[in-house]
Design a protein around this motif. Structure first.
Motif, mmCIF file in Angstrom:
data_model
loop_
_atom_site.group_PDB
_atom_site.id
_atom_site.type_symbol
_atom_site.label_atom_id
_atom_site.label_comp_id
_atom_site.label_asym_id
_atom_site.label_seq_id
_atom_site.Cartn_x
_atom_site.Cartn_y
_atom_site.Cartn_z
ATOM 1 N N VAL A 78 8.964 4.419 -11.221
ATOM 2 C CA VAL A 78 8.117 5.176 -10.296
ATOM 3 C C VAL A 78 6.771 5.514 -10.924
ATOM 4 O O VAL A 78 5.788 5.766 -10.213
ATOM 5 N N GLU A 110 0.405 6.808 -6.695
ATOM 6 C CA GLU A 110 0.786 8.151 -6.258
ATOM 7 C C GLU A 110 2.278 8.166 -5.981
ATOM 8 O O GLU A 110 2.836 7.169 -5.517
ATOM 9 N N ARG A 111 2.889 9.320 -6.206
ATOM 10 C CA ARG A 111 4.311 9.513 -5.935
ATOM 11 C C ARG A 111 4.481 10.849 -5.242
ATOM 12 O O ARG A 111 3.970 11.867 -5.710
ATOM 13 N N VAL A 138 5.203 2.381 -0.213
ATOM 14 C CA VAL A 138 6.606 1.996 -0.389
ATOM 15 C C VAL A 138 7.470 3.198 -0.020
ATOM 16 O O VAL A 138 7.248 4.309 -0.518
ATOM 17 N N LEU A 147 10.881 -4.069 -7.886
ATOM 18 C CA LEU A 147 9.673 -3.240 -7.884
ATOM 19 C C LEU A 147 8.764 -3.577 -9.059
ATOM 20 O O LEU A 147 7.529 -3.597 -8.923
ATOM 21 N N PHE A 156 3.479 3.560 -9.853
ATOM 22 C CA PHE A 156 2.776 3.789 -8.591
ATOM 23 C C PHE A 156 1.508 4.612 -8.821
ATOM 24 O O PHE A 156 1.465 5.494 -9.686
ATOM 25 N N LEU A 212 1.728 -2.349 -8.235
ATOM 26 C CA LEU A 212 1.874 -1.032 -7.612
ATOM 27 C C LEU A 212 0.697 -0.123 -7.927
ATOM 28 O O LEU A 212 0.720 1.066 -7.603
ATOM 29 N N SER A 213 -0.352 -0.688 -8.508
ATOM 30 C CA SER A 213 -1.463 0.142 -8.979
ATOM 31 C C SER A 213 -2.250 0.786 -7.846
ATOM 32 O O SER A 213 -2.965 1.775 -8.060
ATOM 33 N N ALA A 220 -0.537 1.552 -4.839
ATOM 34 C CA ALA A 220 0.518 1.895 -3.884
ATOM 35 C C ALA A 220 0.938 3.354 -4.003
ATOM 36 O O ALA A 220 0.962 3.933 -5.087
ATOM 37 N N THR A 221 1.316 3.918 -2.874
ATOM 38 C CA THR A 221 1.910 5.251 -2.795
ATOM 39 C C THR A 221 3.409 5.110 -2.575
ATOM 40 O O THR A 221 3.853 4.290 -1.766
ATOM 41 N N LEU A 222 4.188 5.907 -3.300
ATOM 42 C CA LEU A 222 5.639 5.935 -3.139
ATOM 43 C C LEU A 222 6.041 7.227 -2.443
ATOM 44 O O LEU A 222 5.621 8.321 -2.849
ATOM 45 N N ASP A 227 0.832 -1.201 0.000
ATOM 46 C CA ASP A 227 0.000 0.000 0.000
ATOM 47 C C ASP A 227 0.867 1.252 0.000
ATOM 48 O O ASP A 227 0.478 2.283 -0.534
#
Length: 264
Positions: free
Chosen positions: A119, A124-125, A81, A96, A122, A101-102, A104-106, A79
């Motif tokens: 990146v 969100e980044r 990273v 990675l 993700f 990562l669909s 997930a927030t980075l 959720d």
């Protein structure tokens, strides 16, 4: 008042995979990572070298995932990273790229966000510079300076890379992940840390003596030496680290997780 930490160590098998000296692509066997219950709400899973997973209920946080996706086969997709810096044992695009990562927030320093197209996978980044914080759900993440002072400043320049304090809010558990750093003032001045993960590999971070001195300065309730395989393939003496910390402050619990289960 912070909850007491109750540690239950359950050793499970880990995948044979890469370290600093072995490419991650050579990993083929999938087994289950070592798992340690740290509190009623947060579980720490040491994975490999400088990599770990924190789980809290249905939430899963990966930190510096590295060494092949097989090591993460028993975990849900992340959720959140956190990546500390750009070196390949921390920013590992091959690992990675095998995750979903669909959702997930980075969170990472700008150098990571700019370093690799992975990146973009993700949902969100967010860039975190030293000293900045980000609130993710009810978890607060603070970026802690991680660097080498002279004469080793070229390894990890000041102001470029992060360690992290992960504060779980209502559960009042604060976790510090050092990333690659020496015992800089930002580390030594930390307060109210429940569990710390402190790197000690040469020549890139601290030796055992500096690591012990730094930990005694900020006095976490528990500390794990991690990221302790040296450039020449040897391992830092974590037993000596434990003895120094215990002699200096017996209230600090030193946990010696097996971060290199497939390496002699």
């Amino acid at each position: 008042m912070r909850h007491c930490l109750f540690v239950l160590l359950c050793t499970c098998g880990l995948a044979a995979c890469a370290d600093n000296n072995t490419p991650a692509a050579e990993a083929t066997e999938a087994t289950t990572p070592e798992e340690e219950t740290v509190s009623e709400a947060v579980t720490v899973h040491p994975v490999y070298h400088g990599s770990l997973v924190l789980t809290q209920g249905e939430r899963t946080i990966y930190i510096d995932p590295y060494g092949g996706a097989e090591r993460y086969a028993s975990f849900p997709a992340p959720d959140l990273v956190l990546i500390t810096h750009t070196h390949p044992d921390h920013l590992d695009p091959a690992t990675l790229g095998a995750f979903d990562l669909s959702g997930a927030t980075l969170l990472a320093p700008a150098a990571v966000i700019e370093a690799d197209s992975i990146v973009q996978a993700f949902a969100e980044r967010h860039t975190l510079a030293n000293g900045e914080t980000y609130n993710w759900r009810d978890v607060t993440i603070e970026a802690i300076p991680a660097y080498n002072p002279p004469p080793k400043e070229n390894f990890h320049p000041e102001g470029k890379f992060n360690g992290y304090v992960v504060d779980f809010g209502d559960d009042n558990q604060r976790f510090y992940i050092s990333g690659d750093t020496e015992g800089v003032p930002a580390m030594r001045e930390l307060q109210d840390i429940d569990v710390a993960f402190v790197a000690m590999n040469l020549p890139y971070t601290m030796d055992v003596d500096q690591a012990a001195e730094s930990v005694l300065a900020f006095a976490p309730r528990e500390v794990y030496p991690y990221h302790y395989r040296n450039q020449d393939g040897s391992k830092s003496d974590v037993d000596a680290f434990r003895k120094q910390v215990t002699a200096g402050n017996p209230e600090i619990q030193v946990q010696l997780g097996n971060w290199y289960p497939d390496v002699e």
